[in-house]
Design an enzyme around this catalytic site. Structure first.
Site, PDB file in Angstrom:
ATOM      1  N   GLU A  64      52.708  35.358  42.337  1.00 45.34           N
ATOM      2  CA  GLU A  64      52.109  36.198  43.288  1.00 45.34           C
ATOM      3  C   GLU A  64      52.049  35.333  44.741  1.00 45.34           C
ATOM      4  O   GLU A  64      52.088  34.217  44.754  1.00 45.34           O
ATOM      5  CB  GLU A  64      50.737  36.652  42.948  1.00 45.34           C
ATOM      6  N   ASP A  90      33.198  48.444  42.413  1.00 46.16           N
ATOM      7  CA  ASP A  90      34.082  47.343  42.869  1.00 46.16           C
ATOM      8  C   ASP A  90      34.759  46.858  41.439  1.00 46.16           C
ATOM      9  O   ASP A  90      34.412  46.080  41.045  1.00 46.16           O
ATOM     10  CB  ASP A  90      33.716  46.223  43.753  1.00 46.16           C
ATOM     11  N   SER A 118      38.487  45.860  40.180  1.00 46.22           N
ATOM     12  CA  SER A 118      40.035  45.503  40.908  1.00 46.22           C
ATOM     13  C   SER A 118      41.087  46.413  40.089  1.00 46.22           C
ATOM     14  O   SER A 118      40.983  46.857  38.865  1.00 46.22           O
ATOM     15  CB  SER A 118      40.468  43.807  40.416  1.00 46.22           C
ATOM     16  N   ALA A 119      42.022  46.724  40.950  1.00 41.13           N
ATOM     17  CA  ALA A 119      43.265  47.621  40.465  1.00 41.13           C
ATOM     18  C   ALA A 119      43.944  46.792  39.521  1.00 41.13           C
ATOM     19  O   ALA A 119      44.857  47.497  38.758  1.00 41.13           O
ATOM     20  CB  ALA A 119      43.834  47.933  41.797  1.00 41.13           C
ATOM     21  N   ASP A 120      43.862  45.214  39.535  1.00 45.20           N
ATOM     22  CA  ASP A 120      44.438  44.559  38.655  1.00 45.20           C
ATOM     23  C   ASP A 120      44.386  45.019  37.210  1.00 45.20           C
ATOM     24  O   ASP A 120      45.537  44.888  36.290  1.00 45.20           O
ATOM     25  CB  ASP A 120      44.170  43.299  38.487  1.00 45.20           C
ATOM     26  N   LYS A 125      37.352  34.438  36.853  1.00 43.79           N
ATOM     27  CA  LYS A 125      36.454  33.726  37.663  1.00 43.79           C
ATOM     28  C   LYS A 125      34.765  34.116  37.343  1.00 43.79           C
ATOM     29  O   LYS A 125      34.883  35.482  37.067  1.00 43.79           O
ATOM     30  CB  LYS A 125      36.608  33.657  39.139  1.00 43.79           C
TER      31      LYS A 125
HETATM   32  N1  PSU Z   1      41.107  35.511  41.535  1.00 41.11           N
HETATM   33  C1  PSU Z   1      41.257  34.201  41.774  1.00 41.11           C
HETATM   34  N2  PSU Z   1      42.251  33.865  42.646  1.00 41.11           N
HETATM   35  C2  PSU Z   1      43.023  34.829  43.737  1.00 41.11           C
HETATM   36  C3  PSU Z   1      42.764  36.218  43.075  1.00 41.11           C
HETATM   37  C4  PSU Z   1      41.798  36.428  42.326  1.00 41.11           C
HETATM   38  O1  PSU Z   1      40.736  33.297  41.152  1.00 41.11           O
HETATM   39  O2  PSU Z   1      43.780  34.410  44.274  1.00 41.11           O
HETATM   40  C5  PSU Z   1      43.442  37.198  44.141  1.00 41.11           C
HETATM   41  C6  PSU Z   1      44.636  37.909  43.301  1.00 41.11           C
HETATM   42  O3  PSU Z   1      45.831  38.061  44.104  1.00 41.11           O
HETATM   43  C7  PSU Z   1      44.075  39.119  42.593  1.00 41.11           C
HETATM   44  C8  PSU Z   1      43.305  39.295  43.832  1.00 41.11           C
HETATM   45  O4  PSU Z   1      45.372  40.026  42.108  1.00 41.11           O
HETATM   46  O5  PSU Z   1      42.689  38.408  44.369  1.00 41.11           O
HETATM   47  C9  PSU Z   1      42.331  40.586  43.414  1.00 41.11           C
HETATM   48  O6  PSU Z   1      41.629  41.060  44.429  1.00 41.11           O
HETATM   49  P1  PSU Z   1      40.800  42.359  44.319  1.00 41.11           P
HETATM   50  O7  PSU Z   1      39.501  41.781  43.466  1.00 41.11           O
HETATM   51  O8  PSU Z   1      40.311  42.914  45.678  1.00 41.11           O
HETATM   52  O9  PSU Z   1      41.363  43.331  43.425  1.00 41.11           O
HETATM   53 MN    MN Z   2      37.953  45.148  44.806  1.00 38.24          MN
END
Ligand code: PSU
Ligand code: MN
Length: 306
Positions: free
Chosen positions: A29, A142, A144-146, A163
């Site tokens: 990524e 909140d 994540s879309a992941d 994390k």
């Molecule tokens: N968690 C980490 N390091 C990162 C990310 C998440 O420990 O760099 C990054 C990744 O790209 C992940 C994104 O897909 O943050 C998630 O963001 P959000 O929580 O806004 O979906």
């Molecule tokens: Mn988010």
């Protein structure tokens, strides 16, 4: 302004060659480069991780959108530009099409990298940590879309767990709801990113990259749409005790609340604040675990093409 209405995948020279020859490829990524680590360490790490993938027998494909072009694998000059670029968008499932269509430049999160990797026929992807359910999500919503991406796009993602900026127990619950296999590598516990262990047990355990590749193929045979999350513990010599980081994470979270940070800015803000509050120590561990994940992903990719 030119608008893009057709999609072209721009493969690097190395990815083009590996694709033609049917060789193993590992997606990487770019949000970790632009929003996860400061310059110049981000560029050093991006290069090092690509070298680690190569050393473990696969071809790296770092994914990003540059001026409206979806790149599957970056040449070194593109990587160097991206690592120093300002105002790079953070692209997830929701933002990717708009960025490409309007000629923008953006770094791909886990979700967007999975989408691009799958389009390019790449089945394995290495990163540091995935996004998840944030603490206090019962109020902020909140999530994540992941997590939903892992439920629908067939890519095996290697990460070091989630994390402690996240509510890890809730993150595991959402993954289960989404039908995502969460597989700890070589241990029973779900690793806690900066530490190998945690109080949470991973739902599944595998000790061998060949098993992970076989499970990936079996999901396709079953007609299951989503991916797998491989939780690979940080190397022992690089781990940081949870007792050391927990108060720092609490401070970072309080700072984020006070500053009114919401939406996609939350994760980058917390990562940057933790970096500052540990005087850069968190980054050393982060680098060690990403490199470790790249090597495991390359092994899995090797078994997938075998
Ligand atoms: N968690 C980490 N390091 C990162 C990310 C998440 O420990 O760099 C990054 C990744 O790209 C992940 C994104 O897909 O943050 C998630 O963001 P959000 O929580 O806004 O979906
Ligand atoms: Mn988010």
């Amino acid at each position: 302004m030119t608008l893009n209405t057709t999609l072209t995948l721009h493969r690097s020279a190395a990815v083009t060659k590996a694709t033609q020859d049917g060789l193993p490829i590992v997606a990487l990524e770019s949000t970790i480069i632009t929003h996860g680590m400061p310059y110049p360490q981000n560029l050093e790490v991006a290069r090092q991780v690509e070298a680690d993938v190569i050393a473990a027998g696969a071809t790296p494909a770092t994914i990003a959108v540059i001026k409206g072009q979806l790149h599957i694998g970056l040449e070194d000059a593109q990587l160097a530009d991206l690592a120093q670029a300002k105002n790079v968008l953070k692209l997830s499932r929701a933002d990717m099409a708009a960025c490409i269509a309007t000629g923008g430049t953006g770094a791909t999160t886990v979700a967007a990298t999975m989408i691009a990797a799958h389009l390019a026929g790449i089945a394995v992807f290495a990163t540091g940590g995935i996004g998840g359910v944030h603490k206090g999500a019962e109020d902020s919503f909140d999530i994540s879309a992941d997590l939903m991406e892992l439920g629908q796009t067939p890519v095996t993602v290697v990460a070091a767990g989630a994390k402690a900026i996240l509510d890890v127990a809730k993150t595991l619950e959402v993954l289960e709801t989404q039908g995502v296999p969460v597989i700890a590598y070589g241990q029973d516990a779900f690793p806690a990113f900066w530490s190998r262990g945690s109080k949470l047990r991973a739902p599944l355990r595998m000790d061998d990259a060949a098993q992970i590749a076989a499970a990936h193929k079996m999901r396709a045979a079953l007609g299951l749409p989503g991916g797998q999350l491989i939780a690979n513990p940080i190397p022992a010599d690089a781990e940081i005790a949870a007792e050391v980081l927990n108060p720092i994470i609490a401070t970072a979270q309080a700072d984020a609340q006070r500053a009114g940070i919401v939406g996609k800015a939350v994760t980058p803000y917390l990562l940057q604040r933790i970096f500052e509050l540990t005087n850069g120590q968190s980054l050393e561990a982060n680098i060690a675990l990403v490199r470790n994940n790249a090597a495991l992903a390359a092994k899995i990719a090797g078994h997938l093409v075998a």
